[in-house]
Design a protein around this motif. Structure first.
Motif, short mmCIF file in Angstrom:
data_model
loop_
_atom_site.label_atom_id
_atom_site.label_comp_id
_atom_site.label_asym_id
_atom_site.label_seq_id
_atom_site.Cartn_x
_atom_site.Cartn_y
_atom_site.Cartn_z
N LYS A 278 7.64 0.06 3.08
CA LYS A 278 7.33 -0.70 1.86
C LYS A 278 8.31 -1.84 1.63
N GLN A 279 9.29 -1.99 2.54
CA GLN A 279 10.30 -3.04 2.44
C GLN A 279 11.06 -2.94 1.13
N SER A 280 11.43 -1.72 0.79
CA SER A 280 12.23 -1.45 -0.40
C SER A 280 13.60 -2.10 -0.26
N PRO A 281 14.19 -2.57 -1.36
CA PRO A 281 15.55 -3.12 -1.28
C PRO A 281 16.57 -2.07 -0.85
N TYR A 282 16.19 -0.80 -0.90
CA TYR A 282 17.11 0.27 -0.46
C TYR A 282 16.78 0.75 0.95
N ALA A 283 15.82 0.11 1.60
CA ALA A 283 15.46 0.50 2.97
C ALA A 283 16.57 0.15 3.94
N LYS A 284 16.72 0.97 4.96
CA LYS A 284 17.74 0.75 5.98
C LYS A 284 17.08 0.91 7.36
N PRO A 285 16.58 -0.18 7.93
CA PRO A 285 15.94 -0.07 9.25
C PRO A 285 16.85 0.51 10.32
N GLU A 286 18.15 0.39 10.14
CA GLU A 286 19.07 0.97 11.12
C GLU A 286 18.99 2.49 11.13
N SER B 17 0.82 -1.22 0.00
CA SER B 17 0.00 0.00 0.00
C SER B 17 0.85 1.27 0.00
N VAL B 18 2.15 1.14 0.19
CA VAL B 18 3.01 2.31 0.39
C VAL B 18 3.50 2.83 -0.96
N ARG B 19 3.04 4.02 -1.29
CA ARG B 19 3.53 4.74 -2.47
C ARG B 19 4.29 5.96 -1.93
#
Length: 545
Positions: free
Chosen positions: A504-512, A119-121
């Protein structure tokens, strides 16, 4: 319009988590000089968050988020790849001022769950907020201003972040067009519940306050069958309209396509030459009778918009929302898409967004960003995945694009790899776009980082009329030396984008980056009600990530 009191945030309270500094977004706070930190709490144009002014949460938290609303239907937008500038220096997309994706985030976190990643745009999260872009005067011939800024990234990579900001002019009070509105209301069984039809009725009643006495309103309902509950009626006859709204009730299946046909017929019956002829679809998005696939509905709406009648979609409720369909039909209808889930949100939509819907200033708005291949090795557009337009269609004026209303803003963010830099690699990231060297015309100046072109049509122009074009450039020398001196709007937009990529759990996301995002959002949470609300929602959501 007078601003409403901040809407309550009905979320599960979590204690404020430590806003410790990471080597990412929070680095701007750590490296800023004392000159940027004023005694009154201002930082780079923002204001430090004051917990005493926070919106009060309503309950103690669960240890985990509840399951997300799996009954809703979403189509994941994906993630844009890095593009090698030497291969393709042009990035072209349609504007998007929808807010539905962020509305869903507010709804879900307030109900104790994270939004579904699909759902995240990202662009709708960023574009939900107001930025201090200079706007053209209401009398200006060009209805937009273009604001560009760039700074080294605080996101742990040796990249540059570019912001493209577009601000539409406010409509002059004397420029209001007569309105012919048709409310197409889903009264099927799925619309039962306090967060559905009662909120629709509230939107209808409060919209009357925005209209002139000689504007007209129609109401069409659909369930197992369709019905004209109110033909084109002057707003001066308010008691009659209110009475019809009060009679709305839900039950039956959902013949949405036939309802759309009937709504457009009513809009045609009340058509005002030179006026605003607009259908507002109010539904939870559950079409299960007749033409019900997204493609079939889009084809229907595209056919209808040729008449000069536009369409906006408003989604209501939880667990039955067809987000994919509502976004597509609103785009096809040259309108907007929002989601409403509470009384306060309904009031805010009417008073702050409906006016823009009713005061269009441009249509078929396209943006083309041209990066300088001598200065940028690669780039990635953050968001707008489902708004892409082929580069060669930028000046093809028969290609449909986005619409902008009075006072609307559009923000787009890019991550740039400078020439000689290292391309960031994300696990599961899409393949880098590369290939033969670009052989087209270069319009960006040698000394510039980027040239941004905006192409649009005035709202009264026909499909065969030539569009107008404006442009702006950012010199390479205008890149901020470091992120600590970047303007507050760029800092906020990047923080929101980074949080969106995590959701959105993007491959470029950084939870840190969550600690750094926390610190960055806290610094500006006091700027306005919307920023304060996001910070409260962020604190609840981050405990579930």
């Amino acid at each position: 319009m007078k601003k409403l009191n901040p809407r309550p945030v009905e979320l599960l309270h979590r204690p404020v988590l430590a806003a410790g500094c990471g080597a990412l977004l929070a680095c701007s706070a750590c490296t800023a000089s004392d000159d940027n930190n004023n005694a009154d709490g201002n930082f780079a144009g923002g204001t430090y968050y004051d917990p005493s002014t926070a919106i009060s949460p309503t309950a103690e938290p669960d240890s985990e988020a509840r399951p997300s609303n799996t009954g809703d239907q979403y189509t994941a937008p994906g993630t844009n790849p890095f593009v090698m500038t030497a291969h393709d220096p042009l990035s072209t997309f349609a504007t998007d001022v929808d807010t539905a994706s962020y509305d869903l985030f507010v709804r879900d976190v307030s109900q104790g769950s994270l939004p579904q990643p699909a759902s995240v745009r990202l662009e709708e999260y960023v574009n939900y907020f107001r930025y201090a872009y200079p706007a053209a005067s209401p009398e200006a011939l060009v209805p937009f201003s273009i604001s560009l800024a760039a700074a080294p990234s605080p996101l742990g990579a040796e990249t540059t972040l570019l912001r493209v900001g577009i601000a539409g002019k406010q409509a002059a009070t004397t420029q209001g067009k007569p309105a012919n509105l048709v409310f197409l209301v889903d009264v099927s069984g799925s619309m039962q519940g306090a967060d559905r039809l009662p909120l629709v009725a509230q939107v209808l009643r409060q919209t009357l306050d925005l209209l002139a006495p000689d504007d007209t309103v129609s109401i069409v309902t659909y369930a197992g069958s369709t019905s004209v509950r109110l033909g084109p009626t002057s707003v001066a006859d308010r008691p009659r309209i209110i009475a019809e709204i009060g009679e709305l009730s839900a039950g039956g299946s959902t013949a949405g396509a036939s309802g759309i046909d009937l709504a457009y017929a009513q809009a045609s019956a009340g058509f005002i030459e030179g006026g605003l002829n607009h259908v507002i679809l109010c539904t939870d998005g559950d079409f299960n009778v007749g033409r019900s696939t997204d493609n079939e509905l889009v084809e229907l709406i595209v056919e209808k918009r040729r008449t000069g009648i536009t369409l906006t979609a408003l989604g209501f409720g939880t667990g039955n929302l067809n987000d994919s369909m509502l976004e597509r039909v609103s785009n096809a209808g040259n309108g907007f898409y929002g989601v409403i889930s509470s009384e306060s949100q309904a009031a805010e939509y009417v008073n702050e967004r409906m006016l823009s819907t009713l005061s269009m200033i441009a249509k078929d708005v396209k943006i083309q960003v041209e990066l300088n291949p001598e200065r940028v090795a690669a780039y990635r557009l953050l968001g707008y995945e489902n708004r892409a337009i082929a580069d060669q269609d930028f000046r093809n004026d028969r290609v449909d694009a986005g619409e902008i209303g009075a006072g609307h803003q559009v923000t787009a963010l890019y991550e740039l790899v400078p020439t000689g830099g290292v391309l960031p690699i994300g696990q599961g990231a899409p393949a880098v776009t590369d290939g033969a060297a670009y052989a087209g015309q270069i319009e960006v100046a040698e000394t510039d980082l980027v040239r941004v072109k905006l192409r649009y049509k005035p709202v009264d122009d026909g499909s065969a009329d030539a569009a107008l074009e404006v442009s702006a450039s950012l010199a390479a020398s205008d890149i901020a030396q470091n992120f600590s001196v970047a303007d507050a709007d760029l800092s906020w937009a990047i923080s929101v984008a980074a949080f969106s990529e995590i959701l959105k759990q993007s491959p470029y996301a950084k939870p840190e980056q969550l600690d750094a995002i926390d610190a960055s959002l806290a610094r500006q949470a006091g700027r306005d009600d919307e920023r304060a609300e996001l910070y409260e929602l962020f604190k609840a959501a981050r405990g579930w990530l």
